[in-house]
Design a protein around this motif. Structure first.
Motif, PDB file in Angstrom:
ATOM      1  N   VAL A 225     -50.371  47.343 -68.755  1.00 31.04           N
ATOM      2  CA  VAL A 225     -50.233  46.950 -67.353  1.00 31.04           C
ATOM      3  C   VAL A 225     -51.588  47.054 -66.653  1.00 31.04           C
ATOM      4  O   VAL A 225     -52.326  48.022 -66.843  1.00 31.04           O
ATOM      5  N   THR A 226     -51.898  46.031 -65.842  1.00 27.61           N
ATOM      6  CA  THR A 226     -53.134  46.028 -65.063  1.00 27.61           C
ATOM      7  C   THR A 226     -52.793  45.853 -63.581  1.00 27.61           C
ATOM      8  O   THR A 226     -51.632  45.632 -63.218  1.00 27.61           O
ATOM      9  N   GLU A 227     -53.799  45.908 -62.753  1.00 27.76           N
ATOM     10  CA  GLU A 227     -53.593  45.706 -61.317  1.00 27.76           C
ATOM     11  C   GLU A 227     -52.963  44.350 -61.023  1.00 27.76           C
ATOM     12  O   GLU A 227     -52.226  44.204 -60.049  1.00 27.76           O
ATOM     13  N   GLN A 228     -53.228  43.364 -61.848  1.00 25.78           N
ATOM     14  CA  GLN A 228     -52.662  42.035 -61.642  1.00 25.78           C
ATOM     15  C   GLN A 228     -51.149  42.020 -61.848  1.00 25.78           C
ATOM     16  O   GLN A 228     -50.483  41.060 -61.475  1.00 25.78           O
ATOM     17  N   ASP A 229     -50.591  43.061 -62.436  1.00 32.11           N
ATOM     18  CA  ASP A 229     -49.150  43.144 -62.671  1.00 32.11           C
ATOM     19  C   ASP A 229     -48.401  43.843 -61.537  1.00 32.11           C
ATOM     20  O   ASP A 229     -47.203  44.082 -61.639  1.00 32.11           O
ATOM     21  N   GLY A 230     -49.091  44.148 -60.456  1.00 35.78           N
ATOM     22  CA  GLY A 230     -48.476  44.883 -59.350  1.00 35.78           C
ATOM     23  C   GLY A 230     -47.239  44.209 -58.781  1.00 35.78           C
ATOM     24  O   GLY A 230     -46.205  44.859 -58.563  1.00 35.78           O
ATOM     25  N   ALA A 231     -47.300  42.913 -58.546  1.00 34.23           N
ATOM     26  CA  ALA A 231     -46.146  42.203 -57.970  1.00 34.23           C
ATOM     27  C   ALA A 231     -44.968  42.205 -58.945  1.00 34.23           C
ATOM     28  O   ALA A 231     -43.812  42.377 -58.537  1.00 34.23           O
ATOM     29  N   LEU A 232     -45.253  42.054 -60.224  1.00 37.78           N
ATOM     30  CA  LEU A 232     -44.200  42.082 -61.234  1.00 37.78           C
ATOM     31  C   LEU A 232     -43.518  43.444 -61.271  1.00 37.78           C
ATOM     32  O   LEU A 232     -42.289  43.539 -61.288  1.00 37.78           O
ATOM     33  N   LEU A 233     -44.309  44.508 -61.260  1.00 34.76           N
ATOM     34  CA  LEU A 233     -43.729  45.850 -61.287  1.00 34.76           C
ATOM     35  C   LEU A 233     -42.930  46.139 -60.022  1.00 34.76           C
ATOM     36  O   LEU A 233     -41.846  46.727 -60.089  1.00 34.76           O
ATOM     37  N   ALA A 234     -43.441  45.707 -58.883  1.00 35.92           N
ATOM     38  CA  ALA A 234     -42.689  45.892 -57.636  1.00 35.92           C
ATOM     39  C   ALA A 234     -41.351  45.166 -57.720  1.00 35.92           C
ATOM     40  O   ALA A 234     -40.314  45.701 -57.315  1.00 35.92           O
TER      41      ALA A 234
END
Length: 114
Positions: free
Chosen positions: A53-62
């Protein structure tokens, strides 16, 4: 990934009791439930574990967390509580290497786990 069990479930290649799905997330019943309610939530996009997981995955994790919260509410777990957890690596108990979260509820849980 061609051989990934959870990718095949997300793609409809393997039957599963799907409880929620949209363009990014699939939630399905665990075939070996550890609680009265045991749901697995996965991103459709293959990530082997939280280590990828990277910062670009923030919306997916949310979005995964919002879906988990909705399912917990739908199952009536919000008032008494539930557990939402991911295992990372074999020592933590990860047996399928596709990022997934366990939503567990419907019974008391002890601490520490495991």
């Amino acid at each position: 990934m061609q051989d990934c069990l959870f990718c095949k479930i997300a793609n409809g290649e393997i039957p599963s009791k799907i409880l929620y799905q949209d363009a990014e997330v699939v939630a399905f019943a665990d075939i070996n439930p550890q609680a009265p309610h045991h749901v697995l939530l996965i991103p459709r996009r293959h990530l082997a574990s939280m280590k990828e997981v990277t910062e670009q995955d923030g919306a997916l994790l949310a979005h995964l967390f919002v879906v988990a919260n909705k399912l917990a509410q739908d199952f009536g777990l919000s008032e008494r509580g539930f557990r939402f957890v991911t295992n990372v690596g074999p020592d933590a108990g990860q047996s399928v290497f596709h990022l997934h979260f366990h939503l567990l509820g419907g019974r008391p849980f002890g601490w520490p786990p495991g």
